[in-house]
Design an enzyme around this catalytic site. Structure first.
Site, PDB file in Angstrom:
ATOM      1  N   ASN A 259     -12.877  11.195   7.429  1.00 49.25           N
ATOM      2  CA  ASN A 259     -14.282  10.799   7.539  1.00 49.25           C
ATOM      3  C   ASN A 259     -15.117  11.932   8.124  1.00 49.25           C
ATOM      4  OD1 ASN A 259     -14.495   7.699   6.899  1.00 49.25           O
ATOM      5  ND2 ASN A 259     -12.609   7.969   8.061  1.00 49.25           N
TER       6      ASN A 259
ATOM      7  N   LYS B  87     -14.368   3.263  14.965  1.00 53.39           N
ATOM      8  CA  LYS B  87     -14.232   4.704  15.231  1.00 53.39           C
ATOM      9  C   LYS B  87     -14.539   5.538  13.997  1.00 53.39           C
ATOM     10  CE  LYS B  87     -10.061   5.168  13.071  1.00 53.39           C
ATOM     11  NZ  LYS B  87      -9.433   6.240  12.289  1.00 53.39           N
TER      12      LYS B  87
ATOM     13  N   GLY C 116       0.835  -1.193   0.000  1.00 55.95           N
ATOM     14  CA  GLY C 116       0.000   0.000   0.000  1.00 55.95           C
ATOM     15  C   GLY C 116       0.867   1.240   0.000  1.00 55.95           C
ATOM     16  N   SER C 117       0.410   2.284  -0.681  1.00 62.09           N
ATOM     17  CA  SER C 117       1.250   3.477  -0.835  1.00 62.09           C
ATOM     18  C   SER C 117       0.432   4.760  -0.840  1.00 62.09           C
ATOM     19  CB  SER C 117       2.040   3.382  -2.146  1.00 62.09           C
ATOM     20  OG  SER C 117       1.129   3.247  -3.247  1.00 62.09           O
TER      21      SER C 117
ATOM     22  N   GLN D  50     -13.531   5.476   4.539  1.00 59.60           N
ATOM     23  CA  GLN D  50     -13.780   4.174   5.155  1.00 59.60           C
ATOM     24  C   GLN D  50     -15.081   4.133   5.955  1.00 59.60           C
ATOM     25  OE1 GLN D  50     -11.262   1.443   4.706  1.00 59.60           O
ATOM     26  NE2 GLN D  50     -11.097   2.971   3.103  1.00 59.60           N
TER      27      GLN D  50
ATOM     28  N   LYS E 101      -8.260  -0.516   8.339  1.00 58.93           N
ATOM     29  CA  LYS E 101      -9.414  -0.293   9.204  1.00 58.93           C
ATOM     30  C   LYS E 101     -10.682  -0.664   8.444  1.00 58.93           C
ATOM     31  CE  LYS E 101      -6.986   3.416  11.606  1.00 58.93           C
ATOM     32  NZ  LYS E 101      -5.693   3.256  10.903  1.00 58.93           N
TER      33      LYS E 101
ATOM     34  N   PHE F 216     -10.223  -3.225  -0.714  1.00 65.00           N
ATOM     35  CA  PHE F 216      -9.305  -3.819  -1.684  1.00 65.00           C
ATOM     36  C   PHE F 216      -8.594  -5.057  -1.156  1.00 65.00           C
ATOM     37  CE2 PHE F 216      -8.691   0.809  -3.181  1.00 65.00           C
ATOM     38  CZ  PHE F 216      -9.844   0.733  -3.960  1.00 65.00           C
TER      39      PHE F 216
ATOM     40  N   GLY G 272       0.025   4.638   4.097  1.00 67.46           N
ATOM     41  CA  GLY G 272       1.013   3.662   3.663  1.00 67.46           C
ATOM     42  C   GLY G 272       2.384   4.288   3.455  1.00 67.46           C
TER      43      GLY G 272
ATOM     44  N   ALA H 155      -2.114  10.789   9.437  1.00 73.35           N
ATOM     45  CA  ALA H 155      -0.853  10.518   8.738  1.00 73.35           C
ATOM     46  C   ALA H 155      -0.011  11.764   8.510  1.00 73.35           C
ATOM     47  CB  ALA H 155      -1.151   9.824   7.408  1.00 73.35           C
TER      48      ALA H 155
END
Length: 389
Positions: free
Chosen positions: A311, A246, A50-51, A341, A161, A138, A55, A194
């Site tokens: 979110n 969450k 993952g990037s 998500q 998550k 994915f 990621g 992040a």
């Protein structure tokens, strides 16, 4: 969606004495034989699958430690879903040339020992430690591609998550990894925005593990830095469910912000959301520990996600539009290729609650899904007890 009533077996499997316990134990002892001190010549190889935004930050953290730790190979591979940038260059080529993910983490150097690879099988072929950090929708496809390709004694950790809802019931992503690839998977969750970690602002995270503290400590060693403090917790299901649920609470907080309902209301929604997180986690996995909710993966992650996560931000825009703009439209406009998500997790949680007859026990979770799908207006978030699912 119709789910067979026997689905509870997948939850109880991880907390009971079963063949899976001996499976994990055998893998733990095998990795232990290769760990620092047992074989001076062995060096672990790490691949980040993952990037995206998170990621890329994970790769940065791991790369800095891999250079310092004699038990790890310097090179850290990062699988990149290939994209062509507006200037015609491939994202992978740009990352390897500039040492920067210009699309998902611009302005941050990842470390010269990070090598981007668009070929998933090639990226993982020599690694014995796999870090999964992609949108949860994915993961099924990624695991299918890797099935039979991951060989030898390999350990995984999931930063993903979310959950999968299959016909036999819901399944956590760490369980998907273990079942599909035949490898053990820990999890890492926490109050982790992040972009803040990328610029080395202090934060914490929680590693959840099943049986081997030694393997958990290896993951802690790989991620821990002076600005990113990682703590192991013997509760993989509790840690993972905190990181999953969450995001549903963050959607609710975003509705509150979009309607300008104020801090008192937002605090109330966060508290109610945390209560429902704990209750649902313990219904699904009776082994979940109350203390887990006081770790970074629990209350801290709820707070930070409800204050600054994607979110919350997209849900705020949804509420400001009166629910007239779709989440798909807002995601495309606001997240520049990143994935939301909370909306998909709210749907998955709703399916589980509906099947189990638990909707009335979790009115906030139920209401969030109904607002997301247009059955209720955003204002319903503070009247969640008044609405029947």
């Amino acid at each position: 969606m119709r789910i067979r009533s026997s689905f509870f077996s997948i939850f109880l499997l991880s907390s009971s004495s079963s063949p899976s316990s001996s499976f994990f134990s055998s893998r733990f002892s095998s990795l232990s034989a290769m760990s620092p001190g047992a074989n001076g010549d062995f060096k672990s190889r790490v691949t980040v699958v993952g990037s995206g935004n998170w990621g890329s930050v994970a790769a940065k953290l791991i790369a800095s430690n891999a250079l310092k730790l004699p038990s790890f190979h310097d090179e850290v591979r990062m699988w990149v879903f290939e994209e062509v940038l507006p200037n015609g260059e491939k994202l992978t080529d740009v990352i390897n040339k500039t040492n920067e993910n210009v699309k998902y983490l611009p302005g941050i150097k990842l470390g010269r020992n990070v090598v981007a690879d668009p070929d998933l099988e090639n990226a993982v072929k020599e690694a014995n430690m796999l870090v999964f950090v992609t949108p949860h929708q994915f993961m099924g496809g990624i695991c299918k591609k890797l099935k039979g390709k991951v060989t030898g004694e390999v350990e995984a950790i999931s930063l993903v998550k979310g959950m999968e809802v299959k016909k036999e019931g819901p399944c956590m992503i760490s369980s998907v990894i273990s079942k599909e690839l035949g490898i053990n998977s820990c999890v890492l969750m926490g109050a982790n925005i992040a972009n803040e970690i990328a610029v080395e602002k202090f934060s914490e995270a929680t590693v959840g593990y099943r049986e081997s503290r030694e393997i958990a400590d290896t993951w802690v060693q790989l991620f821990n830095t002076p600005y990113f403090m990682v703590t192991p917790v013997h509760d993989v299901e509790g840690v993972e469910l905190c990181g999953t649920l969450k995001n549903v609470v963050a959607i609710a907080a975003g509705f509150v912000d979009g309607l300008d309902m104020g801090n008192n209301t937002k605090a109330a929604i966060m508290r109610i959301g945390l209560r429902e997180m704990r209750a649902l986690s313990k219904l699904l996995f009776p082994s979940v520990k109350d203390s887990t909710f006081f770790e970074s993966c629990g209350v801290a992650d709820v707070i930070t996600t409800c204050l600054g996560g994607r979110n919350r931000r997209v849900a705020e825009a949804f509420a400001q539009s009166g629910g007239k703009r779709s989440f798909d439209e807002l995601e495309a406009e606001m997240l520049q290729g990143q994935k939301l998500q909370g909306v998909s997790t709210a749907r998955e949680v709703y399916e589980v609650l509906n099947h189990c007859g638990w909707l009335e026990m979790f009115p906030l979770f139920s209401t969030v899904h109904q607002i997301c799908t247009g059955r209720l207006k955003p204002e319903a978030i503070v009247h969640y007890r008044d609405h029947k699912a």
